[in-house]
Design a protein around this motif. Structure first.
Motif, PDB file in Angstrom:
ATOM      1  N   GLU A  83       1.813 -24.772  -3.539  1.00 28.14           N
ATOM      2  CA  GLU A  83       3.046 -25.065  -2.820  1.00 28.14           C
ATOM      3  C   GLU A  83       2.775 -25.184  -1.328  1.00 28.14           C
ATOM      4  O   GLU A  83       1.834 -24.576  -0.800  1.00 28.14           O
ATOM      5  CB  GLU A  83       4.084 -23.966  -3.072  1.00 28.14           C
ATOM      6  N   TYR A  84       3.608 -25.953  -0.682  1.00 31.25           N
ATOM      7  CA  TYR A  84       3.493 -26.140   0.766  1.00 31.25           C
ATOM      8  C   TYR A  84       4.815 -25.799   1.438  1.00 31.25           C
ATOM      9  O   TYR A  84       5.892 -26.029   0.879  1.00 31.25           O
ATOM     10  CB  TYR A  84       3.128 -27.590   1.080  1.00 31.25           C
ATOM     11  N   ALA A  85       4.695 -25.261   2.656  1.00 29.66           N
ATOM     12  CA  ALA A  85       5.902 -24.937   3.419  1.00 29.66           C
ATOM     13  C   ALA A  85       5.624 -25.102   4.906  1.00 29.66           C
ATOM     14  O   ALA A  85       4.483 -24.983   5.357  1.00 29.66           O
ATOM     15  CB  ALA A  85       6.353 -23.510   3.117  1.00 29.66           C
ATOM     16  N   LEU A  86       6.645 -25.376   5.654  1.00 25.57           N
ATOM     17  CA  LEU A  86       6.500 -25.456   7.108  1.00 25.57           C
ATOM     18  C   LEU A  86       6.246 -24.068   7.672  1.00 25.57           C
ATOM     19  O   LEU A  86       6.795 -23.083   7.194  1.00 25.57           O
ATOM     20  CB  LEU A  86       7.779 -26.026   7.751  1.00 25.57           C
ATOM     21  N   THR A  87       5.416 -24.004   8.693  1.00 30.09           N
ATOM     22  CA  THR A  87       5.230 -22.749   9.413  1.00 30.09           C
ATOM     23  C   THR A  87       6.292 -22.654  10.520  1.00 30.09           C
ATOM     24  O   THR A  87       7.110 -23.558  10.687  1.00 30.09           O
ATOM     25  CB  THR A  87       3.850 -22.724  10.079  1.00 30.09           C
ATOM     26  N   GLY A  88       6.267 -21.585  11.276  1.00 33.71           N
ATOM     27  CA  GLY A  88       7.176 -21.481  12.414  1.00 33.71           C
ATOM     28  C   GLY A  88       6.929 -22.610  13.391  1.00 33.71           C
ATOM     29  O   GLY A  88       7.869 -23.246  13.901  1.00 33.71           O
ATOM     30  N   LEU A  89       5.661 -22.865  13.635  1.00 36.60           N
ATOM     31  CA  LEU A  89       5.292 -23.959  14.539  1.00 36.60           C
ATOM     32  C   LEU A  89       5.822 -25.286  14.003  1.00 36.60           C
ATOM     33  O   LEU A  89       6.367 -26.098  14.763  1.00 36.60           O
ATOM     34  CB  LEU A  89       3.769 -24.008  14.681  1.00 36.60           C
ATOM     35  N   GLY A  90       5.679 -25.475  12.708  1.00 26.34           N
ATOM     36  CA  GLY A  90       6.181 -26.692  12.093  1.00 26.34           C
ATOM     37  C   GLY A  90       7.684 -26.830  12.271  1.00 26.34           C
ATOM     38  O   GLY A  90       8.192 -27.902  12.609  1.00 26.34           O
ATOM     39  N   ASN A  91       8.389 -25.732  12.068  1.00 28.22           N
ATOM     40  CA  ASN A  91       9.839 -25.769  12.235  1.00 28.22           C
ATOM     41  C   ASN A  91      10.254 -26.105  13.655  1.00 28.22           C
ATOM     42  O   ASN A  91      11.272 -26.764  13.874  1.00 28.22           O
ATOM     43  CB  ASN A  91      10.440 -24.427  11.825  1.00 28.22           C
ATOM     44  N   SER A  92       9.439 -25.669  14.609  1.00 29.85           N
ATOM     45  CA  SER A  92       9.788 -25.935  16.009  1.00 29.85           C
ATOM     46  C   SER A  92       9.701 -27.419  16.339  1.00 29.85           C
ATOM     47  O   SER A  92      10.235 -27.873  17.347  1.00 29.85           O
ATOM     48  CB  SER A  92       8.875 -25.134  16.943  1.00 29.85           C
ATOM     49  N   LEU A  93       9.043 -28.164  15.471  1.00 36.89           N
ATOM     50  CA  LEU A  93       8.906 -29.601  15.713  1.00 36.89           C
ATOM     51  C   LEU A  93      10.093 -30.386  15.138  1.00 36.89           C
ATOM     52  O   LEU A  93      10.312 -31.541  15.481  1.00 36.89           O
ATOM     53  CB  LEU A  93       7.615 -30.105  15.070  1.00 36.89           C
ATOM     54  N   ILE A  94      10.823 -29.744  14.289  1.00 32.73           N
ATOM     55  CA  ILE A  94      11.932 -30.429  13.622  1.00 32.73           C
ATOM     56  C   ILE A  94      12.945 -30.969  14.626  1.00 32.73           C
ATOM     57  O   ILE A  94      13.359 -32.131  14.560  1.00 32.73           O
ATOM     58  CB  ILE A  94      12.629 -29.472  12.639  1.00 32.73           C
ATOM     59  N   GLU A  95      13.329 -30.141  15.571  1.00 31.51           N
ATOM     60  CA  GLU A  95      14.385 -30.542  16.495  1.00 31.51           C
ATOM     61  C   GLU A  95      13.991 -31.760  17.347  1.00 31.51           C
ATOM     62  O   GLU A  95      14.740 -32.735  17.419  1.00 31.51           O
ATOM     63  CB  GLU A  95      14.800 -29.362  17.382  1.00 31.51           C
ATOM     64  N   PRO A  96      12.804 -31.747  17.983  1.00 31.57           N
ATOM     65  CA  PRO A  96      12.387 -32.946  18.717  1.00 31.57           C
ATOM     66  C   PRO A  96      12.330 -34.182  17.829  1.00 31.57           C
ATOM     67  O   PRO A  96      12.691 -35.275  18.267  1.00 31.57           O
ATOM     68  CB  PRO A  96      10.985 -32.589  19.212  1.00 31.57           C
ATOM     69  N   MET A  97      11.909 -33.988  16.583  1.00 30.75           N
ATOM     70  CA  MET A  97      11.852 -35.131  15.692  1.00 30.75           C
ATOM     71  C   MET A  97      13.250 -35.652  15.398  1.00 30.75           C
ATOM     72  O   MET A  97      13.480 -36.851  15.287  1.00 30.75           O
ATOM     73  CB  MET A  97      11.135 -34.759  14.400  1.00 30.75           C
ATOM     74  N   ARG A  98      14.192 -34.723  15.290  1.00 34.47           N
ATOM     75  CA  ARG A  98      15.575 -35.139  15.091  1.00 34.47           C
ATOM     76  C   ARG A  98      16.075 -35.969  16.265  1.00 34.47           C
ATOM     77  O   ARG A  98      16.857 -36.901  16.092  1.00 34.47           O
ATOM     78  CB  ARG A  98      16.471 -33.914  14.923  1.00 34.47           C
TER      79      ARG A  98
END
Lengths: 123, 123
Positions: A83-98
């Motif tokens: 299984e794969y999941a976003l890390t905290g760092l990964g989650n922090s990228l979500i907003e800029p990508m949005r």
DNA sequence: CCGAATCCCGCTCGATACTG
DNA sequence: CAGTATCGAGCGGGATTCGG
């Protein structure tokens, strides 16, 4: 020369381009969008990300893992489960990508229209 | 087949990836950053964007122009003078790009560290 | 000064086949 | 199920040359 290249790579005056490479590969964003909803199995990712090959999915996930944006969970079952999941760092990228995504929704039609106009003008 | 490709291009289920291509080419962002400061001559762009070749600079500018993000001004002088400037559409992209840029400043070190850790673990 | 045109190398990516 | 291995076409992009 090697030394120079390494220095150039490490001290590039603008890291931004290198950073963009983190998100701008062909499949990265699509994988990100799936993982945003939570932990997911490899096979499910493959089904969800339309058109991705095993090779590219694996390669994309490996890069994201290497960059610390995605975490990989292996369960020693038979057959294997991963299984794969976003890390905290990964989650922090979500907003800029949005932010980029919102721009797309708002203006991409304009881009397409500009292209038509340009292509027609240079027919 | 041509027809199919055009349809696929127009009706891609997720425009986002296609839209990303607008900004993710190798030199696009760097050119954008220069033009953010105002109208600029081709030759000045070439000096400012470190390492860009004529071919790639021209190609990048053409794409941006085609996408309606950059406007081209030609003055019939001898020798010729050509200036480039962001359009309104181009300016609207600055803010989302800044969001990514801020993420870079805040987290790119973490990415580099993650890479070192990953590479060491998989030595 | 501002490109266009050409050549060409390397790397990405897709297709396919194989494995624990 | 979750990958790895290999091969080959395509294209991005650099170097170079030519033109208005």
């Amino acid at each position: 020369m090697n030394e120079f290249e390494i220095v150039a790579e490490a001290e590039s005056p603008c890291h931004y381009r290198r950073a963009l490479e983190v998100v701008s590969s062909k499949w990265t964003v699509l994988v990100f969008y799936e993982l945003e909803e939570g932990k997911m199995r490899y096979s499910d990712l493959k089904k969800r990300v339309e058109g991705v090959t095993q090779k590219m999915l694996t390669q994309t996930l490996r890069q994201l893992e290497r960059d610390g944006l995605v975490e990989r969970f292996v369960y020693p079952t038979v057959p294997p489960t991963v299984e794969y999941a976003l890390t905290g760092l990964g989650n922090s990228l979500i907003e800029p990508m949005r932010a980029l995504h919102r721009w797309t929704d708002a203006h991409y039609d304009n881009v397409l229209e500009a292209r038509r106009a340009y292509d027609q003008a240079n027919a």
